[in-house]
Motif scaffolding. Structure first.
Motif, mmCIF file in Angstrom:
data_model
loop_
_atom_site.group_PDB
_atom_site.id
_atom_site.type_symbol
_atom_site.label_atom_id
_atom_site.label_comp_id
_atom_site.label_asym_id
_atom_site.label_seq_id
_atom_site.Cartn_x
_atom_site.Cartn_y
_atom_site.Cartn_z
ATOM 1 N N VAL A 71 5.814 -2.705 7.560
ATOM 2 C CA VAL A 71 5.810 -1.301 7.128
ATOM 3 C C VAL A 71 7.061 -1.034 6.287
ATOM 4 O O VAL A 71 8.033 -1.781 6.363
ATOM 5 C CB VAL A 71 5.767 -0.316 8.328
ATOM 6 C CG1 VAL A 71 4.502 -0.507 9.138
ATOM 7 C CG2 VAL A 71 7.006 -0.451 9.210
ATOM 8 N N LYS A 72 7.002 0.029 5.487
ATOM 9 C CA LYS A 72 8.166 0.408 4.670
ATOM 10 C C LYS A 72 8.588 1.830 5.010
ATOM 11 O O LYS A 72 7.749 2.706 5.191
ATOM 12 C CB LYS A 72 7.836 0.284 3.178
ATOM 13 C CG LYS A 72 8.982 0.790 2.269
ATOM 14 C CD LYS A 72 8.822 0.343 0.829
ATOM 15 C CE LYS A 72 7.942 1.225 -0.004
ATOM 16 N NZ LYS A 72 8.376 2.624 -0.145
ATOM 17 N N MET A 73 9.903 2.030 5.063
ATOM 18 C CA MET A 73 10.464 3.361 5.351
ATOM 19 C C MET A 73 11.551 3.677 4.330
ATOM 20 O O MET A 73 12.392 2.835 4.040
ATOM 21 C CB MET A 73 11.129 3.390 6.724
ATOM 22 C CG MET A 73 10.233 3.068 7.880
ATOM 23 S SD MET A 73 11.210 3.129 9.419
ATOM 24 C CE MET A 73 10.072 2.341 10.548
ATOM 25 N N ALA B 174 2.637 -1.777 4.448
ATOM 26 C CA ALA B 174 2.118 -0.398 4.412
ATOM 27 C C ALA B 174 3.277 0.589 4.383
ATOM 28 O O ALA B 174 4.210 0.478 5.179
ATOM 29 C CB ALA B 174 1.260 -0.144 5.648
ATOM 30 N N ASP B 175 3.195 1.540 3.465
ATOM 31 C CA ASP B 175 4.205 2.593 3.419
ATOM 32 C C ASP B 175 4.002 3.540 4.597
ATOM 33 O O ASP B 175 2.862 3.876 4.933
ATOM 34 C CB ASP B 175 4.020 3.407 2.131
ATOM 35 C CG ASP B 175 5.290 3.473 1.308
ATOM 36 O OD1 ASP B 175 6.385 3.250 1.864
ATOM 37 O OD2 ASP B 175 5.178 3.748 0.102
ATOM 38 N N MET B 176 5.091 3.980 5.207
ATOM 39 C CA MET B 176 4.957 4.995 6.252
ATOM 40 C C MET B 176 5.049 6.356 5.563
ATOM 41 O O MET B 176 6.026 6.663 4.877
ATOM 42 C CB MET B 176 6.044 4.820 7.306
ATOM 43 C CG MET B 176 5.878 3.490 8.034
ATOM 44 S SD MET B 176 6.584 3.458 9.678
ATOM 45 C CE MET B 176 5.551 4.614 10.569
ATOM 46 N N VAL C 233 0.899 -1.150 0.000
ATOM 47 C CA VAL C 233 0.000 0.000 0.000
ATOM 48 C C VAL C 233 0.944 1.207 0.000
ATOM 49 O O VAL C 233 1.395 1.671 1.046
ATOM 50 C CB VAL C 233 -0.933 -0.004 1.222
ATOM 51 C CG1 VAL C 233 -1.978 1.100 1.075
ATOM 52 C CG2 VAL C 233 -1.602 -1.356 1.388
ATOM 53 N N GLY C 234 1.300 1.628 -1.201
ATOM 54 C CA GLY C 234 2.357 2.626 -1.354
ATOM 55 C C GLY C 234 1.833 4.039 -1.162
ATOM 56 O O GLY C 234 0.659 4.323 -1.427
ATOM 57 N N ASP C 235 2.755 4.925 -0.741
ATOM 58 C CA ASP C 235 2.329 6.331 -0.681
ATOM 59 C C ASP C 235 2.299 6.938 -2.082
ATOM 60 O O ASP C 235 1.954 8.097 -2.257
ATOM 61 C CB ASP C 235 3.192 7.149 0.298
ATOM 62 C CG ASP C 235 4.650 7.188 -0.087
ATOM 63 O OD1 ASP C 235 5.043 6.565 -1.090
ATOM 64 O OD2 ASP C 235 5.432 7.865 0.630
ATOM 65 N N SER C 236 2.614 6.109 -3.103
ATOM 66 C CA SER C 236 2.361 6.516 -4.492
ATOM 67 C C SER C 236 0.868 6.797 -4.676
ATOM 68 O O SER C 236 0.476 7.452 -5.645
ATOM 69 C CB SER C 236 2.828 5.433 -5.466
ATOM 70 O OG SER C 236 2.360 4.161 -5.080
ATOM 71 N N ALA C 237 0.026 6.320 -3.744
ATOM 72 C CA ALA C 237 -1.405 6.658 -3.756
ATOM 73 C C ALA C 237 -1.601 8.166 -3.818
ATOM 74 O O ALA C 237 -2.552 8.656 -4.428
ATOM 75 C CB ALA C 237 -2.091 6.105 -2.514
HETATM 76 O O1 KIV Z 1 4.895 4.146 -2.924
HETATM 77 C C1 KIV Z 1 5.205 3.248 -3.715
HETATM 78 O O2 KIV Z 1 4.412 2.796 -4.550
HETATM 79 C C2 KIV Z 1 6.563 2.737 -3.652
HETATM 80 C C3 KIV Z 1 7.001 1.833 -4.758
HETATM 81 C C4 KIV Z 1 7.396 2.683 -5.903
HETATM 82 C C5 KIV Z 1 8.096 0.936 -4.331
HETATM 83 O O3 KIV Z 1 7.281 3.050 -2.766
#
Ligand code: KIV
Length: 275
Positions: free
Chosen positions: A122-124, A92-94, A52-56
């Motif tokens: 989570v991703k940082m 989940a992206d932070m 669930v990227g913050d690319s949203a």
């Molecule tokens: O927010 C995102 O979709 C990402 C990908 C590009 C890895 O971080």
């Protein structure tokens, strides 16, 4: 299909499973999702990891960068995605500034994504400077995926989305960042938009899996932003995005067909109406 391969296909993906895949040289597939129906389709297709990227912020909400995304908005997307997914690992992206100010705040926000959002990790974005924060979050039982190379949350520092690590000094710095994530306990690292030779070097050095985006074949897995690979965004054509569909064309065609049918009294017909 043999029973053993069906069982493997249905087996829940965990951080441990990703580690096994690296060791077995089995590539990891990852894509992003922000809504229930897409997440369910990705899971049905057997995608291993859903971010669930913050690319949203860009492809869902129409902002120019990922920076405006807030914790509450991320939580909403995480909740609807995790409701749909049974097999894939959901990360989940932070959001920007939700994990940088202090280890306590990072831990609190990561806990919300796990407990309220039901994310599994989570991703940082970052590297060496983030190590104490990653250690703290991992120590609390929350799996962390790092993100090195091009870090979209730092776009105003860079001033451009160009490839990172093309000179030896920056390449070394990206390697140090990836190593710092591993030493701090991260279970995987995303490597974004660096030369493929650098991504391969990092992949060979690390024991944890690397997931590449615009980083070539040498990574342990690949991730793309789903609306980009579906061809939903006609404004964005970087060379690393392979278009697996042209949904924008298909959708505009369907919408204008519907528009015409309404105008010409062709929709709805009797079969589509009630007595
Ligand atoms: O927010 C995102 O979709 C990402 C990908 C590009 C890895 O971080």
């Amino acid at each position: 299909m043999k029973r053993s391969s069906t069982a493997k296909l249905n087996r829940k993906v965990t951080t441990l499973r990703l580690q096994e895949m690296k060791v077995a040289n089995e590539k990891i597939s990852a894509l992003t999702a922000y809504d229930f129906l897409t997440a369910r389709m990705l899971d049905q297709a057997g995608i291993d990891m859903i971010l669930v990227g913050d690319s949203a912020s860009m492809v869902f909400a129409g902002n120019d960068t990922t920076i405006p995304m807030k914790m509450d908005e991320m939580l909403y997307h995480v909740r609807v995605v995790t409701r749909a997914v049974k097999r894939a690992l959901v990360v989940a992206d932070m959001p920007f500034m939700s994990y940088r100010k202090s280890p306590d705040e990072a831990l609190g926000n990561a806990a919300r994504l796990m407990q309220d959002g039901m994310a599994e990790a989570v991703k940082m974005e970052g590297g060496r400077s983030l190590a104490p924060i990653v250690e703290r979050v991992v120590d609390a039982g929350i799996p962390v995926m790092g993100h090195v190379g091009l870090q979209p949350q730092s776009i105003h520092n860079y001033g451009t989305y160009k490839t990172r690590g093309t000179d030896e000094l920056e390449a070394e710095s990206i390697i140090d960042d990836a190593r710092a994530f591993e030493s701090a306990g991260a279970f995987a690292v995303v490597i974004e938009k660096v030369p493929m030779s650098l991504a391969r070097r990092i992949t060979d050095m690390l024991k944890i899996p690397t997931i590449g985006i615009g980083a070539g074949m040498g990574c342990d897995g690949q991730i793309l932003v789903t609306p980009d690979m579906l061809g939903m965004n006609t404004q964005f054509h970087p060379r690393f995005v392979r278009k697996y569909a042209s949904l924008s064309d298909e959708m505009v065609k369907a919408f204008s067909h519907y528009h015409q049918d309404v105008k010409e009294l062709k929709f709805p017909n009797d079969a589509e109406s009630y007595e």
